[in-house]
Design an enzyme around this catalytic site. Sequence first.
Site, PDB file in Angstrom:
ATOM      1  CE  LYS A   1      -4.186  -1.783   2.194  1.00  0.00           C
ATOM      2  NZ  LYS A   1      -5.137  -1.591   3.298  1.00  0.00           N
TER       3      LYS A   1
ATOM      4  CE  LYS B   1      -5.657  -8.664  -1.508  1.00  0.00           C
ATOM      5  NZ  LYS B   1      -5.351  -8.063  -0.218  1.00  0.00           N
TER       6      LYS B   1
ATOM      7  CE  LYS C   1     -13.126  -3.744   1.149  1.00  0.00           C
ATOM      8  NZ  LYS C   1     -12.861  -3.302   2.523  1.00  0.00           N
TER       9      LYS C   1
HETATM   10  P1  TYM Z   1     -10.489  -5.748   4.536  1.00  0.00           P
HETATM   11  O1  TYM Z   1     -11.578  -4.759   4.752  1.00  0.00           O
HETATM   12  O2  TYM Z   1      -9.435  -5.463   3.541  1.00  0.00           O
HETATM   13  O3  TYM Z   1     -11.091  -7.145   4.136  1.00  0.00           O
HETATM   14  C1  TYM Z   1     -12.116  -7.749   4.910  1.00  0.00           C
HETATM   15  C2  TYM Z   1     -11.960  -9.258   4.914  1.00  0.00           C
HETATM   16  O4  TYM Z   1     -11.983  -9.768   3.582  1.00  0.00           O
HETATM   17  C3  TYM Z   1     -10.863 -10.610   3.373  1.00  0.00           C
HETATM   18  N1  TYM Z   1     -10.453 -10.503   1.958  1.00  0.00           N
HETATM   19  C4  TYM Z   1     -10.365 -11.542   1.128  1.00  0.00           C
HETATM   20  N2  TYM Z   1     -10.569 -12.860   1.308  1.00  0.00           N
HETATM   21  C5  TYM Z   1     -10.399 -13.663   0.238  1.00  0.00           C
HETATM   22  N3  TYM Z   1     -10.019 -13.221  -0.986  1.00  0.00           N
HETATM   23  C6  TYM Z   1      -9.797 -11.911  -1.213  1.00  0.00           C
HETATM   24  N4  TYM Z   1      -9.448 -11.488  -2.422  1.00  0.00           N
HETATM   25  C7  TYM Z   1      -9.955 -11.010  -0.128  1.00  0.00           C
HETATM   26  N5  TYM Z   1      -9.835  -9.666  -0.005  1.00  0.00           N
HETATM   27  C8  TYM Z   1     -10.139  -9.373   1.286  1.00  0.00           C
HETATM   28  C9  TYM Z   1      -9.795 -10.087   4.315  1.00  0.00           C
HETATM   29  O5  TYM Z   1      -8.834 -11.070   4.587  1.00  0.00           O
HETATM   30  C10 TYM Z   1     -10.621  -9.716   5.528  1.00  0.00           C
HETATM   31  O6  TYM Z   1     -10.848 -10.856   6.342  1.00  0.00           O
HETATM   32  N6  TYM Z   1      -7.214  -5.503   8.285  1.00  0.00           N
HETATM   33  C11 TYM Z   1      -8.524  -5.994   7.925  1.00  0.00           C
HETATM   34  C12 TYM Z   1      -9.646  -5.399   8.736  1.00  0.00           C
HETATM   35  C13 TYM Z   1      -9.488  -5.527  10.227  1.00  0.00           C
HETATM   36  C14 TYM Z   1      -9.641  -6.693  10.975  1.00  0.00           C
HETATM   37  C15 TYM Z   1      -9.437  -6.309  12.336  1.00  0.00           C
HETATM   38  C16 TYM Z   1      -9.903  -8.022  10.637  1.00  0.00           C
HETATM   39  C17 TYM Z   1      -9.217  -4.514  11.092  1.00  0.00           C
HETATM   40  N7  TYM Z   1      -9.201  -4.973  12.363  1.00  0.00           N
HETATM   41  C18 TYM Z   1      -9.516  -7.239  13.350  1.00  0.00           C
HETATM   42  C19 TYM Z   1      -9.961  -8.954  11.679  1.00  0.00           C
HETATM   43  C20 TYM Z   1      -9.770  -8.558  13.010  1.00  0.00           C
HETATM   44  C21 TYM Z   1      -8.769  -5.653   6.470  1.00  0.00           C
HETATM   45  O7  TYM Z   1      -8.069  -4.916   5.883  1.00  0.00           O
HETATM   46  O8  TYM Z   1      -9.872  -6.144   5.953  1.00  0.00           O
END
Ligand code: TYM
Length: 335
Positions: free
Chosen positions: A113, A198, A201
Amino acid sequence: MTKPRILSGVQPTGNLHLGNYLGAIRNWVEMQSQYDNYFCVVDLHAITVPHNPATLAQNTHAIAALYLACGIDLQYSTIFVQSHVSAHAELAWLLNCITPMNWLTDMIQFKEKALKQGENVGVGLLDYPVLMAADILLYKADKVPVGEDQKQHLELTRDIVDRFNHQFGKGEKILKSPQPLIRKEGARIMSLTDGTKKMSKSDPSEQSRINILDSPEDITKKIRKCKTDTTPGLTFDDPERPECQNLLTLYMLLSGKAKDEVAAECADMRWGDFKKLLTETTINALQPIQDKYHEIMADKSYLESILREGRQKAELVAQQTLKDVKTALGYSLPL
Ligand code: TYM
């Protein structure tokens, strides 16, 4: 007997796509009755990259509504907004002071990022995993269901726990080490334009992902145009065919069929026929979620009452952990 606890979250940035759904939310829904669940909308994380203040609140509500629309059940789960519980930011600060800088500069997501942000990269982006650790640790979560891309952040969280308990626990485990819960299937859904990347978003191309709220027309168009290959027949587990692997996996997960069944059904299919099948399956899987989402979004006071109640429940748990941490660090607590 008390149930083990789960915490997870999604950022309110952009539209949720099939990766977020199949890698995370769908698993939360399936497992929720076995756990005591806390699902937050991580809006503090959402400003670690440039954001638009005009849409932050609306996007936050939209994610909470999607949690409900995907099947999160308040009988088992608490839904809340991260910024409504100030203990998240406060614990993140305390953990910052015991986290070595190089643990953060080594994080893959930070490096990726940060590259995109160039010179504008904020301290928040570097600190992102410490805030994530605070989210998890405040609730003494046993398990954290996430996609594969979050694995390194979970490892960091566990390292922070060990370091904190070792330095300040006096033999007690003040913070609890969480286990990542990463399902094999769906943990890494790939882009529709490149099966080695991957689904994300932040990909500038809308064609690269299917959003949960995409219209049937958009889904049809995206699947029609998605990248495939020229090898006859469709098979799983061929490393030379990442697109084939990804699209078959999408079909398997969205149809709810077993892998063997999908392998047999699609073995001799041509791409054109398979794409029609995948399109129909995707639209049918997303339609009920979309209907429910629109229903919930139309009733603002209902959603607000859920978030208010969620905040109260989350606050109780979070404040207790914060107090334990501050005591261990030697703070005088307010009387
Ligand atoms: P975020 O918002 O990017 O993504 C949310 C969840 O979606 C999963 N994910 C995917 N899984 C499979 N294939 C993909 N292409 C894919 N893209 C995204 C992510 O692994 C995630 O589970 N850091 C986290 C948010 C967060 C969080 C936390 C998660 C903040 N605090 C505490 C768990 C516990 C994130 O960026 O999610």
